[in-house]
Design a protein around this motif. Structure first.
Motif, PDB file in Angstrom:
ATOM      1  N   THR A 320      -1.329  13.295 -14.102  1.00 16.12           N
ATOM      2  CA  THR A 320      -3.418  12.819 -13.752  1.00 16.12           C
ATOM      3  C   THR A 320      -4.016  14.142 -15.229  1.00 16.12           C
ATOM      4  OG1 THR A 320      -2.872  11.804 -11.792  1.00 16.12           O
ATOM      5  CG2 THR A 320      -4.361  12.839 -12.478  1.00 16.12           C
ATOM      6  N   LEU A 321      -3.484  15.186 -14.994  1.00 14.23           N
ATOM      7  CA  LEU A 321      -3.705  16.403 -14.716  1.00 14.23           C
ATOM      8  C   LEU A 321      -3.460  16.319 -16.840  1.00 14.23           C
ATOM      9  CD1 LEU A 321      -3.135  19.592 -12.690  1.00 14.23           C
ATOM     10  CD2 LEU A 321      -5.557  18.157 -13.049  1.00 14.23           C
ATOM     11  N   GLY A 322      -2.682  15.178 -17.686  1.00 14.59           N
ATOM     12  CA  GLY A 322      -2.641  15.645 -18.830  1.00 14.59           C
ATOM     13  C   GLY A 322      -1.638  16.407 -19.336  1.00 14.59           C
ATOM     14  N   VAL A 323      -1.272  16.933 -18.428  1.00 16.76           N
ATOM     15  CA  VAL A 323      -0.410  17.954 -18.765  1.00 16.76           C
ATOM     16  C   VAL A 323       1.220  17.481 -19.227  1.00 16.76           C
ATOM     17  CG1 VAL A 323       1.298  19.979 -17.943  1.00 16.76           C
ATOM     18  CG2 VAL A 323      -0.850  19.229 -16.183  1.00 16.76           C
ATOM     19  N   PRO A 324       1.414  17.900 -20.369  1.00 17.77           N
ATOM     20  CA  PRO A 324       3.103  17.607 -21.510  1.00 17.77           C
ATOM     21  C   PRO A 324       3.707  17.770 -20.454  1.00 17.77           C
ATOM     22  CG  PRO A 324       2.308  19.044 -22.743  1.00 17.77           C
ATOM     23  CD  PRO A 324       1.296  18.916 -21.553  1.00 17.77           C
ATOM     24  N   ASP A 325       5.354  17.105 -21.342  1.00 16.65           N
ATOM     25  CA  ASP A 325       6.597  16.885 -20.344  1.00 16.65           C
ATOM     26  C   ASP A 325       7.346  18.687 -20.074  1.00 16.65           C
ATOM     27  OD1 ASP A 325       6.644  14.343 -20.037  1.00 16.65           O
ATOM     28  OD2 ASP A 325       8.331  13.794 -21.664  1.00 16.65           O
ATOM     29  N   ARG A 326       6.942  19.184 -21.161  1.00 11.43           N
ATOM     30  CA  ARG A 326       7.369  20.910 -20.641  1.00 11.43           C
ATOM     31  C   ARG A 326       6.381  21.461 -19.619  1.00 11.43           C
ATOM     32  NH1 ARG A 326      10.834  23.903 -21.777  1.00 11.43           N
ATOM     33  NH2 ARG A 326      10.331  26.698 -22.066  1.00 11.43           N
ATOM     34  N   GLY A 327       5.064  21.227 -19.501  1.00 10.45           N
ATOM     35  CA  GLY A 327       4.618  21.796 -18.896  1.00 10.45           C
ATOM     36  C   GLY A 327       5.177  21.310 -16.762  1.00 10.45           C
ATOM     37  N   ILE A 328       5.417  19.660 -17.574  1.00 11.16           N
ATOM     38  CA  ILE A 328       6.194  18.666 -15.236  1.00 11.16           C
ATOM     39  C   ILE A 328       7.517  19.712 -15.182  1.00 11.16           C
ATOM     40  CG2 ILE A 328       7.198  17.041 -14.719  1.00 11.16           C
ATOM     41  CD1 ILE A 328       4.613  16.355 -16.140  1.00 11.16           C
ATOM     42  N   VAL A 329       7.530  19.956 -16.091  1.00  7.76           N
ATOM     43  CA  VAL A 329       9.717  20.088 -16.248  1.00  7.76           C
ATOM     44  C   VAL A 329       9.776  22.183 -15.786  1.00  7.76           C
ATOM     45  CG1 VAL A 329      12.001  21.365 -17.565  1.00  7.76           C
ATOM     46  CG2 VAL A 329      11.095  19.228 -17.924  1.00  7.76           C
ATOM     47  N   ILE A 330       8.319  23.107 -16.179  1.00  9.36           N
ATOM     48  CA  ILE A 330       8.764  24.079 -15.541  1.00  9.36           C
ATOM     49  C   ILE A 330       8.178  23.602 -14.032  1.00  9.36           C
ATOM     50  CG2 ILE A 330       7.006  26.099 -15.513  1.00  9.36           C
ATOM     51  CD1 ILE A 330       6.706  25.694 -19.008  1.00  9.36           C
ATOM     52  N   ALA A 331       7.249  23.275 -13.876  1.00 12.69           N
ATOM     53  CA  ALA A 331       7.061  23.059 -12.301  1.00 12.69           C
ATOM     54  C   ALA A 331       7.824  22.548 -11.514  1.00 12.69           C
ATOM     55  CB  ALA A 331       5.356  22.645 -12.423  1.00 12.69           C
ATOM     56  N   LEU A 332       8.340  21.694 -12.192  1.00 14.69           N
ATOM     57  CA  LEU A 332       9.934  21.273 -11.367  1.00 14.69           C
ATOM     58  C   LEU A 332      11.180  22.393 -11.246  1.00 14.69           C
ATOM     59  CD1 LEU A 332      10.445  17.774 -12.423  1.00 14.69           C
ATOM     60  CD2 LEU A 332       9.760  17.965 -10.344  1.00 14.69           C
ATOM     61  N   ALA A 333      11.113  22.990 -12.010  1.00 10.71           N
ATOM     62  CA  ALA A 333      12.155  24.274 -11.788  1.00 10.71           C
ATOM     63  C   ALA A 333      12.060  25.149 -11.068  1.00 10.71           C
ATOM     64  CB  ALA A 333      12.312  24.493 -13.780  1.00 10.71           C
ATOM     65  N   ALA A 334      10.241  25.228 -11.229  1.00  4.00           N
ATOM     66  CA  ALA A 334       9.503  26.478 -10.316  1.00  4.00           C
ATOM     67  C   ALA A 334       9.951  26.199  -8.210  1.00  4.00           C
ATOM     68  CB  ALA A 334       8.627  27.117 -10.105  1.00  4.00           C
ATOM     69  N   ALA A 335       9.273  24.663  -8.734  1.00  8.40           N
ATOM     70  CA  ALA A 335       9.150  23.754  -6.928  1.00  8.40           C
ATOM     71  C   ALA A 335      11.216  23.995  -6.152  1.00  8.40           C
ATOM     72  CB  ALA A 335       8.816  22.573  -6.800  1.00  8.40           C
ATOM     73  N   LEU A 336      12.073  24.227  -7.221  1.00 12.06           N
ATOM     74  CA  LEU A 336      13.840  24.059  -6.740  1.00 12.06           C
ATOM     75  C   LEU A 336      13.798  25.466  -6.897  1.00 12.06           C
ATOM     76  CD1 LEU A 336      14.745  21.665 -10.096  1.00 12.06           C
ATOM     77  CD2 LEU A 336      15.047  21.663  -7.425  1.00 12.06           C
ATOM     78  N   GLN A 337      13.531  26.325  -7.480  1.00 13.43           N
ATOM     79  CA  GLN A 337      13.404  27.889  -7.171  1.00 13.43           C
ATOM     80  C   GLN A 337      13.542  28.218  -5.778  1.00 13.43           C
ATOM     81  OE1 GLN A 337      15.715  30.127  -8.410  1.00 13.43           O
ATOM     82  NE2 GLN A 337      15.132  32.072  -6.981  1.00 13.43           N
ATOM     83  N   GLU A 338      11.641  27.662  -5.242  1.00 19.92           N
ATOM     84  CA  GLU A 338      11.055  28.766  -4.198  1.00 19.92           C
ATOM     85  C   GLU A 338      11.312  27.372  -2.830  1.00 19.92           C
ATOM     86  OE1 GLU A 338       9.445  31.202  -4.685  1.00 19.92           O
ATOM     87  OE2 GLU A 338       9.636  31.193  -6.798  1.00 19.92           O
ATOM     88  N   SER A 339      11.251  26.452  -3.225  1.00 16.20           N
ATOM     89  CA  SER A 339      11.913  25.840  -2.100  1.00 16.20           C
ATOM     90  C   SER A 339      12.884  24.480  -1.965  1.00 16.20           C
ATOM     91  CB  SER A 339      10.822  25.044  -1.436  1.00 16.20           C
ATOM     92  OG  SER A 339      10.282  23.694  -2.522  1.00 16.20           O
ATOM     93  N   SER A 340      13.275  24.599  -2.939  1.00 18.01           N
ATOM     94  CA  SER A 340      14.539  23.412  -3.331  1.00 18.01           C
ATOM     95  C   SER A 340      13.817  21.993  -2.651  1.00 18.01           C
ATOM     96  CB  SER A 340      15.635  23.500  -1.507  1.00 18.01           C
ATOM     97  OG  SER A 340      16.417  24.954  -2.265  1.00 18.01           O
ATOM     98  N   LEU A 341      12.635  21.966  -3.476  1.00 18.71           N
ATOM     99  CA  LEU A 341      11.637  21.235  -3.832  1.00 18.71           C
ATOM    100  C   LEU A 341      11.555  19.962  -2.048  1.00 18.71           C
ATOM    101  CD1 LEU A 341      12.781  18.845  -6.464  1.00 18.71           C
ATOM    102  CD2 LEU A 341      10.411  19.532  -6.616  1.00 18.71           C
ATOM    103  N   ARG A 342      11.252  21.783  -0.995  1.00 19.75           N
ATOM    104  CA  ARG A 342      11.095  21.308   0.141  1.00 19.75           C
ATOM    105  C   ARG A 342       9.664  21.551   0.857  1.00 19.75           C
ATOM    106  NH1 ARG A 342      15.099  23.469   3.577  1.00 19.75           N
ATOM    107  NH2 ARG A 342      15.137  25.163   1.321  1.00 19.75           N
ATOM    108  N   ASN A 343       8.962  21.251   1.450  1.00 22.52           N
ATOM    109  CA  ASN A 343       7.461  21.367   1.696  1.00 22.52           C
ATOM    110  C   ASN A 343       8.020  22.309   3.005  1.00 22.52           C
ATOM    111  OD1 ASN A 343       4.815  21.506   1.812  1.00 22.52           O
ATOM    112  ND2 ASN A 343       4.075  19.678   3.061  1.00 22.52           N
ATOM    113  N   LEU A 344       7.946  23.631   2.465  1.00 21.40           N
ATOM    114  CA  LEU A 344       8.440  24.677   3.915  1.00 21.40           C
ATOM    115  C   LEU A 344       6.889  25.153   4.785  1.00 21.40           C
ATOM    116  CD1 LEU A 344      10.924  26.658   2.173  1.00 21.40           C
ATOM    117  CD2 LEU A 344      11.592  24.136   3.754  1.00 21.40           C
ATOM    118  N   SER A 345       7.384  25.090   5.645  1.00 21.36           N
ATOM    119  CA  SER A 345       5.725  25.868   6.250  1.00 21.36           C
ATOM    120  C   SER A 345       6.407  27.426   6.514  1.00 21.36           C
ATOM    121  CB  SER A 345       5.923  25.608   7.924  1.00 21.36           C
ATOM    122  OG  SER A 345       6.892  25.136   8.756  1.00 21.36           O
TER     123      SER A 345
END
Length: 431
Positions: A320-345
């Motif tokens: 939606t924001l027009g981010v290229p694939d490279r940026g989305i991969v960086i975001a997914l990697a960051a979320a995998l590391q930080e929370s294992s893609l879980r919405n933690l409280s």
């Protein structure tokens, strides 16, 4: 003879004294500046290079005094034109030469707000004649008091302001998040924007569900099969490809292919999308919550339904924001590391959500950071004036993945993101 000599001497003395007043008068006149401008002949000389003749101006040639009239030059006046900001109309028709940023500035909006409101990306091209939505219809009078819970038995409305989230609005009005989502035909991954008007259901109610006429079956009867049998879906305001795909159990790639769309395509409310055959049917618990059993392996990493939905949200927001694939991969990697893609409280100190963003560091409220779509948007664009998002990092696209992620996250373990790069790439491909 003596008389003649005396007369000659007297005439000589008279003539000498007679000339003195003239000299004095001239000196006084020149000194007092009573004479007109004095023109002085300047020596002319050749320019060695061009052989042009010119006269030196405004200098005392030969150290001779030059008398002239001093004229004060008027100081130049600098006029600064400040463009007036016009109140944003509900819609705007694009004219030749318009840009999104120019239109936004003209009406006191941000470019991002215009993009989100019209479902556009940063690389979307607008064209003359196109209609853009700039503002919602004026809010109902009840919107002025929407901050208070709606009176029992009635529904109200709320005018979304900058920084609002659905969960925060729900808490403020004493209703559940799911009730607001259902009342406004939104999903968990829908984006809201400043100026949007939301319907606030009656406090203490749950999302309305059509009850079968004259039926005595318990509320936990078999769910209606309509969603599984659907072959098309009408796009609602706030829908995204990722949200529609997740809701109907299909991949984003399959949904795009079935409708001849690409990842940079824009979808519009009211249009109909063809649904491909579902590759998996989402199952639910008796209470309606999503089951979090493993649904597949990505690069050797087992992911639950919750993790895949959160990944789809990150991808959808990035598109939606027009981010290229490279940026989305960086975001997914960051979320995998930080929370294992879980919405933690919970997390380190006050860290919460997919990216473990901290309210105390200016990322936003706890409620906002636990909304996956909001957290993903903040990772990409940051919280203006407080935190930097990925798109605000100079040269991020040429950085190593771990360096780009660290520039946003500022983690105590800056090299840990690298190990998730291949998994993030595979996950993006699978979605």
């Amino acid at each position: 003879m003596d008389n003649a000599a005396d007369d000659a001497a007297r005439r000589a003395r008279s003539a000498r004294f007679a000339t003195m007043p003239i000299v004095l008068a001239g000196t006084i006149a020149v000194t007092a500046g009573l004479t007109g401008p004095v023109a002085h002949a300047e020596p002319r000389h050749d320019d060695d290079a061009t052989k042009k003749r010119h006269v030196d101006e405004d200098r005392n040639v030969g150290h001779r005094p030059v008398f002239g009239t001093a004229v004060a030059r008027p100081s130049s006046t600098t006029v600064t034109t400040v463009a007036s900001v016009t109140k944003a109309p509900t819609t705007y028709t694009v004219r030749q030469g318009d840009t999104v940023s120019g239109i936004a500035a003209r009406f006191g909006l941000s470019a991002q707000e215009v993009l989100v409101r019209n479902g556009l990306g940063w690389n979307t091209i607008i064209h003359p004649g196109q209609t853009l939505h700039l503002a919602s219809a004026p809010a109902a009078p009840a919107a002025a008091t929407a901050a208070a819970p709606a009176p029992s038995g009635t529904s109200g409305s709320y005018h979304v302001k900058s920084g609002d989230t659905v969960s925060a609005i729900a808490a403020r009005n004493g209703v559940s998040t799911s009730a607001i989502l259902a009342a406004n035909n939104l999903s968990q991954r829908s984006l809201i924007y400043p100026g949007q008007t939301l319907t606030i259901p009656r406090a203490g109610t749950t999302p309305a569900a059509p009850a079968p006429a004259a039926s005595t079956a318990p509320a936990t009867a078999a769910p209606a099969p309509a969603p599984a049998a659907a072959t098309s879906v009408k796009i609602a305001a706030g829908d995204t490809i990722g949200a529609i795909a997740a809701k109907h159990g299909v991949s984003v790639k399959a949904l795009l292919a079935a409708n001849g769309l690409s990842y940079t395509s824009t979808i519009y409310a009211g249009k109909v999308l063809v649904l491909p055959a579902a590759t998996s049917k989402p199952t639910t618990t008796p209470t309606g919550g999503a089951v979090t059993t493993a649904v597949g392996s990505v690069n050797g990493v087992e992911l639950t339904g919750e993790q895949r939905r959160n990944a789809a949200t990150i991808v959808s927001v990035g598109r939606t924001l027009g981010v290229p694939d490279r940026g989305i991969v960086i975001a997914l990697a960051a979320a995998l590391q930080e929370s294992s893609l879980r919405n933690l409280s919970h997390g380190d100190r006050d860290s919460v959500g997919l990216f473990q963003q901290r309210p105390s560091q200016g990322w936003g409220t706890t409620a906002a950071l636990q909304d996956p779509a909001t957290a993903a948007e903040l990772f990409f664009v940051g919280n203006p004036g407080k935190t930097r998002g990925l798109l605000g990092i100079r040269g991020w696209s040429s950085m190593a993945l771990t360096d780009a992620a660290q520039a946003v996250q500022v983690s105590a373990y800056p090299n840990e993101y690298a190990k998730w790069e291949q998994t993030a790439r595979a996950l993006l491909t699978s979605l």
